[in-house]
Design an enzyme around this catalytic site. Structure first.
Site, short mmCIF file in Angstrom:
data_model
loop_
_atom_site.label_atom_id
_atom_site.label_comp_id
_atom_site.label_asym_id
_atom_site.label_seq_id
_atom_site.Cartn_x
_atom_site.Cartn_y
_atom_site.Cartn_z
N CYS A 67 23.95 101.69 -13.66
CA CYS A 67 23.60 102.88 -12.87
C CYS A 67 23.53 102.53 -11.38
CB CYS A 67 22.26 103.43 -13.35
SG CYS A 67 21.68 104.83 -12.38
N CYS A 81 20.62 104.06 -9.46
CA CYS A 81 19.33 103.40 -9.72
C CYS A 81 19.23 102.06 -8.99
CB CYS A 81 19.15 103.13 -11.21
SG CYS A 81 19.63 104.47 -12.30
N ASP A 82 20.29 101.28 -9.04
CA ASP A 82 20.18 99.87 -8.65
C ASP A 82 20.99 99.45 -7.43
OD1 ASP A 82 18.55 99.52 -10.87
OD2 ASP A 82 20.22 99.08 -12.20
#
Ligand code: NAP
Length: 330
Positions: free
Chosen positions: A136, A139-140
């Site tokens: 993701c 997200c990261d």
């Protein structure tokens, strides 16, 4: 197999959608049973820092966030059991849910079973999940400032992730197993025109090199035409080869789209084609797939479910033509 247990509401799944549904239901005194599945807490338990979930200005570890959500639901009486749903029978009411341990009957069911990111299937990929290997970019990506990143995949997701990651990375290399990309032309063009993105075709990642302490340092990449294996420096590996909604158990009973996502026939409602069965989170969402959007739809499912149970007449109104549904609470 143990005998049957009865619950008013069974929530299937314990990620942000399932936990939020459980918090709302238990606060409404509708003590739900949450069947957690094989990955209690869902996909967030395989990420590390979560920095975009509102309310945590310093960020929070994914597993910790899920633990807090679970504690919040348990505080109001929700019951969590680590059982895996094997099949369901929605053809009769109350509904029947069979897990690996027993059969449950329930007046209403909320499906929040999530989706699973497809993995390449390498042992070293699994070992470094959350330590340089991610599924993701939203997200990261932030953790890879000025780093060299590899994205695996040739579809729209891979193009989107690669393009997004150029905001942070010094260089993004897309590795695809074929000569042609599967992605739509517009997404391909956007990636191809980005000076930070390079493409390596006809190739597959064979091994992820690194440690949990130091993160990813390199990848072993095989040229699928020549068979040659070479080491490529990289501090991050983003796998973007698709997601699969966890809906196998519902095929043939719930209306699913061709990719397996649960279809919701009524605008602004989480009710499925079966009255009393609601769906939320990543089993319905292939677009946003964020913890906060899943949590929001878990809240909607709990409210829909509560209202359905309280005023069964509401189902008649859900049967109204599109556009009339907004008046449901009047
Ligand atoms: P996808 O279209 O199924 O593409 C998956 C890609 O991963 C393919 O290129 C496939 O290679 C490759 N792949 C699959 N398994 C692999 C493996 N084991 N090892 C290496 N490569 C592998 O999936 P997606 O990109 O997630 O897209 C899913 C759907 O969402 C699509 O309909 C897409 O259009 C849509 N989507 C749209 C947007 C947007 O419009 N903004 C963004 C993301 C996704 P092959 O090509 O060789 O099969």
């Amino acid at each position: 197999m143990e005998r049957t247990s009865e619950f008013k509401i069974v929530v299937i799944g314990s990620g942000p959608a399932g936990c939020t549904a459980a918090i709302y239901l238990s606060r409404a005194n509708l003590i739900p049973l949450v069947l957690e599945g094989m990955q209690p807490g869902g996909q967030l338990t395989i990420t590390t820092d979560v920095e975009n979930y509102p309310g945590f200005p310093e960020g929070i570890l994914g597993p910790k966030l899920m633990d807090l959500m679970r504690q919040q639901a348990e505080r109001f009486g929700a019951i969590f059991r680590m059982e895996q749903v094997e099949n369901v029978d929605f053809s009769k009411h109350p509904f029947e849910i069979t897990t690996d341990q027993r059969v449950y009957v329930a007046d209403a069911v909320i499906i929040a079973a999530g989706a699973s990111a497809m993995t390449i299937g390498l042992p070293t990929e699994k070992a470094l999940q959350g330590f340089g290997v991610s599924y993701c970019a939203t997200c990261d990506g932030f953790f890879f400032k000025n780093k060299e990143i590899v994205v695996v995949g040739g579809g729209d997701s891979a193009m989107e992730e690669a393009t997004f990651l150029t905001k942070f990375a010094s260089k993004v290399t897309v590795i695809h197993r074929r000569e042609e990309l599967r992605a739509s032309k517009i997404m391909q063009d956007r990636a191809r025109n980005n000076p930070k993105i390079e493409f390596v075709f006809n190739s597959a990642v064979e091994e992820v090199i690194g440690t949990k302490e130091g993160g990813v340092t390199a990848l072993k990449v095989k040229n699928l035409v020549s068979g040659e294996v070479a080491e490529m420096a990289a501090q991050g590996l983003f796998v973007a080869i698709g997601h699969t909604p966890n809906t196998k158990a519902y095929a043939g009973q719930l209306d699913l789209d061709p990719r397996g996502y649960v279809m919701l026939p009524h605008r602004h409602s989480t009710i499925t084609n079966i009255e009393g069965v609601f769906a939320c989170g990543d089993v319905v969402d292939h677009i946003y797939r964020q913890a906060i959007t899943a949590a929001g739809s878990g809240c909607q499912a709990a409210l829909d479910c509560e209202r359905w149970l309280t005023h069964e007449r509401i189902t008649e109104r859900w049967g109204l033509a599109k556009g009339e549904e907004e008046n449901v609470d009047e």
